[in-house]
Enzyme design. Structure first.
Site, PDB file in Angstrom:
ATOM      1  N   ARG A 282      35.641  23.481  32.200  1.00  0.00           N
ATOM      2  CA  ARG A 282      35.046  23.553  33.536  1.00  0.00           C
ATOM      3  C   ARG A 282      33.541  23.326  33.515  1.00  0.00           C
ATOM      4  O   ARG A 282      32.983  22.734  34.419  1.00  0.00           O
ATOM      5  CB  ARG A 282      35.395  24.889  34.195  1.00  0.00           C
ATOM      6  CG  ARG A 282      36.778  24.828  34.850  1.00  0.00           C
ATOM      7  CD  ARG A 282      37.445  26.172  34.925  1.00  0.00           C
ATOM      8  NE  ARG A 282      36.716  27.111  35.732  1.00  0.00           N
ATOM      9  CZ  ARG A 282      36.681  28.434  35.496  1.00  0.00           C
ATOM     10  NH1 ARG A 282      37.332  28.929  34.457  1.00  0.00           N
ATOM     11  NH2 ARG A 282      36.024  29.220  36.282  1.00  0.00           N
TER      12      ARG A 282
ATOM     13  N   ARG B 275      39.868  36.303  35.807  1.00  0.00           N
ATOM     14  CA  ARG B 275      40.734  35.360  36.510  1.00  0.00           C
ATOM     15  C   ARG B 275      41.557  34.586  35.488  1.00  0.00           C
ATOM     16  O   ARG B 275      41.093  34.341  34.386  1.00  0.00           O
ATOM     17  CB  ARG B 275      39.865  34.410  37.337  1.00  0.00           C
ATOM     18  CG  ARG B 275      40.382  34.228  38.742  1.00  0.00           C
ATOM     19  CD  ARG B 275      39.372  33.519  39.599  1.00  0.00           C
ATOM     20  NE  ARG B 275      39.093  32.195  39.100  1.00  0.00           N
ATOM     21  CZ  ARG B 275      38.056  31.470  39.531  1.00  0.00           C
ATOM     22  NH1 ARG B 275      37.221  31.956  40.422  1.00  0.00           N
ATOM     23  NH2 ARG B 275      37.871  30.257  39.060  1.00  0.00           N
TER      24      ARG B 275
ATOM     25  N   ARG C 224      32.285  18.767  45.149  1.00  0.00           N
ATOM     26  CA  ARG C 224      32.136  18.914  43.711  1.00  0.00           C
ATOM     27  C   ARG C 224      32.067  17.575  43.002  1.00  0.00           C
ATOM     28  O   ARG C 224      31.938  17.546  41.777  1.00  0.00           O
ATOM     29  CB  ARG C 224      33.364  19.653  43.192  1.00  0.00           C
ATOM     30  CG  ARG C 224      33.104  21.016  42.580  1.00  0.00           C
ATOM     31  CD  ARG C 224      34.468  21.555  42.250  1.00  0.00           C
ATOM     32  NE  ARG C 224      34.503  22.665  41.371  1.00  0.00           N
ATOM     33  CZ  ARG C 224      34.564  23.940  41.763  1.00  0.00           C
ATOM     34  NH1 ARG C 224      34.487  24.245  43.030  1.00  0.00           N
ATOM     35  NH2 ARG C 224      34.699  24.876  40.869  1.00  0.00           N
TER      36      ARG C 224
ATOM     37  N   LYS D 101      28.379  32.197  42.615  1.00  0.00           N
ATOM     38  CA  LYS D 101      28.499  31.612  43.958  1.00  0.00           C
ATOM     39  C   LYS D 101      29.267  32.528  44.903  1.00  0.00           C
ATOM     40  O   LYS D 101      28.848  32.757  46.026  1.00  0.00           O
ATOM     41  CB  LYS D 101      29.225  30.253  43.919  1.00  0.00           C
ATOM     42  CG  LYS D 101      28.464  29.141  43.260  1.00  0.00           C
ATOM     43  CD  LYS D 101      29.127  27.783  43.511  1.00  0.00           C
ATOM     44  CE  LYS D 101      30.584  27.733  43.075  1.00  0.00           C
ATOM     45  NZ  LYS D 101      30.795  27.631  41.634  1.00  0.00           N
TER      46      LYS D 101
ATOM     47  N   ARG E 102      34.974  38.061  33.210  1.00  0.00           N
ATOM     48  CA  ARG E 102      35.735  38.020  34.447  1.00  0.00           C
ATOM     49  C   ARG E 102      37.214  37.966  34.091  1.00  0.00           C
ATOM     50  O   ARG E 102      37.562  37.587  32.987  1.00  0.00           O
ATOM     51  CB  ARG E 102      35.329  36.736  35.191  1.00  0.00           C
ATOM     52  CG  ARG E 102      35.272  36.867  36.660  1.00  0.00           C
ATOM     53  CD  ARG E 102      34.433  35.754  37.252  1.00  0.00           C
ATOM     54  NE  ARG E 102      35.108  34.451  37.170  1.00  0.00           N
ATOM     55  CZ  ARG E 102      34.675  33.387  37.840  1.00  0.00           C
ATOM     56  NH1 ARG E 102      33.612  33.454  38.597  1.00  0.00           N
ATOM     57  NH2 ARG E 102      35.296  32.232  37.718  1.00  0.00           N
TER      58      ARG E 102
HETATM   59  P1  ADP Z   1      34.595  28.238  39.652  1.00  0.00           P
HETATM   60  O1  ADP Z   1      33.415  27.694  40.386  1.00  0.00           O
HETATM   61  O2  ADP Z   1      34.328  29.564  39.030  1.00  0.00           O
HETATM   62  O3  ADP Z   1      35.232  27.252  38.712  1.00  0.00           O
HETATM   63  P2  ADP Z   1      36.315  27.981  42.026  1.00  0.00           P
HETATM   64  O4  ADP Z   1      37.089  29.071  42.654  1.00  0.00           O
HETATM   65  O5  ADP Z   1      35.245  27.337  42.840  1.00  0.00           O
HETATM   66  O6  ADP Z   1      35.729  28.605  40.690  1.00  0.00           O
HETATM   67  O7  ADP Z   1      37.311  26.827  41.540  1.00  0.00           O
HETATM   68  C1  ADP Z   1      38.438  27.086  40.737  1.00  0.00           C
HETATM   69  C2  ADP Z   1      39.222  25.796  40.500  1.00  0.00           C
HETATM   70  O8  ADP Z   1      39.680  25.274  41.758  1.00  0.00           O
HETATM   71  C3  ADP Z   1      38.439  24.640  39.891  1.00  0.00           C
HETATM   72  O9  ADP Z   1      38.387  24.717  38.469  1.00  0.00           O
HETATM   73  C4  ADP Z   1      39.229  23.420  40.383  1.00  0.00           C
HETATM   74  O10 ADP Z   1      40.401  23.222  39.612  1.00  0.00           O
HETATM   75  C5  ADP Z   1      39.668  23.849  41.764  1.00  0.00           C
HETATM   76  N1  ADP Z   1      38.700  23.410  42.812  1.00  0.00           N
HETATM   77  C6  ADP Z   1      37.966  24.209  43.641  1.00  0.00           C
HETATM   78  N2  ADP Z   1      37.188  23.483  44.455  1.00  0.00           N
HETATM   79  C7  ADP Z   1      37.426  22.179  44.151  1.00  0.00           C
HETATM   80  C8  ADP Z   1      36.905  20.941  44.625  1.00  0.00           C
HETATM   81  N3  ADP Z   1      35.977  20.889  45.598  1.00  0.00           N
HETATM   82  N4  ADP Z   1      37.383  19.793  44.074  1.00  0.00           N
HETATM   83  C9  ADP Z   1      38.307  19.823  43.112  1.00  0.00           C
HETATM   84  N5  ADP Z   1      38.823  20.938  42.592  1.00  0.00           N
HETATM   85  C10 ADP Z   1      38.391  22.122  43.102  1.00  0.00           C
END
Ligand code: ADP
Length: 188
Positions: free
Chosen positions: A140, A129, A88, A13, A127
């Site tokens: 996740r 992170r 989400r 993404k 990755r």
């Molecule tokens: P990825 O899609 O690789 O998990 P993101 O950077 O989108 O990475 O998200 C990392 C973390 O941030 C998620 O695992 C969650 O804990 C939090 N997060 C991000 N966006 C949301 C959201 N819309 N609602 C709840 N938690 C979120």
């Protein structure tokens, strides 16, 4: 254009969003990035959300909705934006509808990046992170299946969804995305 990008962790993404916003000249709104930068800055919100992120769980809806609401008030969002990683959950999607209505706007398109689970795990393990370790990845992916994938039906029922195969070279994936966006706009 107002676009939502949905996809499991590791679907690419971030990479694809970056290309789309460059071509469409709209801001990239990544809730994951926003939350990471709150944490880095040591804000109250950063402290409240760190534990969820480290466990691979979703941050509570009301906290995320609040950040998005504030971000959408900024001037650069007035002519469109790409939401990456939000909504989400179904309650977040309902909250987004509310935010859109308050601004007399609508979404143009919801893009889904679809990638097989084995490939996702492989990509995430490469990755670097801090939340990309085996346990968190499994959590996740499960959270995505349970809480986020119902949004595909949600947006499909509203005629907004375009599903794109996220496997193959990044350039190939981007071509598919552009094509889907092109059907909704003459800007790419
Ligand atoms: P990825 O899609 O690789 O998990 P993101 O950077 O989108 O990475 O998200 C990392 C973390 O941030 C998620 O695992 C969650 O804990 C939090 N997060 C991000 N966006 C949301 C959201 N819309 N609602 C709840 N938690 C979120």
């Amino acid at each position: 254009m107002r676009i939502v990008l949905i996809g499991p962790p590791g679907a690419g993404k971030g990479t694809q969003a970056q290309r789309l916003v460059n071509d469409l000249h709209i801001p990239h709104l990544s809730t994951g990035e926003m939350l990471r930068s709150e944490r880095k800055a040591g804000t109250e919100l950063g402290l409240q959300t760190a534990q969820y992120m480290d466990r691979g769980q979703l941050v509570p809806d009301e906290l995320v909705v609040k950040i998005v609401d504030q971000r959408l008030q900024q001037q650069d969002c007035q002519n469109g934006y790409l939401l990456d990683g939000f909504p989400r959950t179904v309650p977040q999607a309902d909250a987004l509808n509310e935010l859109l209505q308050q601004r007399n706007t609508k979404l143009d398109l919801v893009l889904e990046l679809n990638v097989a689970e084995e490939e996702l795990i492989e990509r995430l393990l490469q990755r670097k992170r801090p939340d990309d370790n085996r346990e968190t990845i499994a959590e996740r992916l499960q959270v995505y299946q349970k809480q986020t994938s119902p949004l595909l039906e949600y947006y499909s029922a509203r005629g907004l969804l375009a599903s794109i195969l996220g496997q193959g070279a990044p350039d190939e994936v981007y071509e598919r995305l552009r094509e889907a966006v092109g059907q909704h706009s003459d800007r790419v």
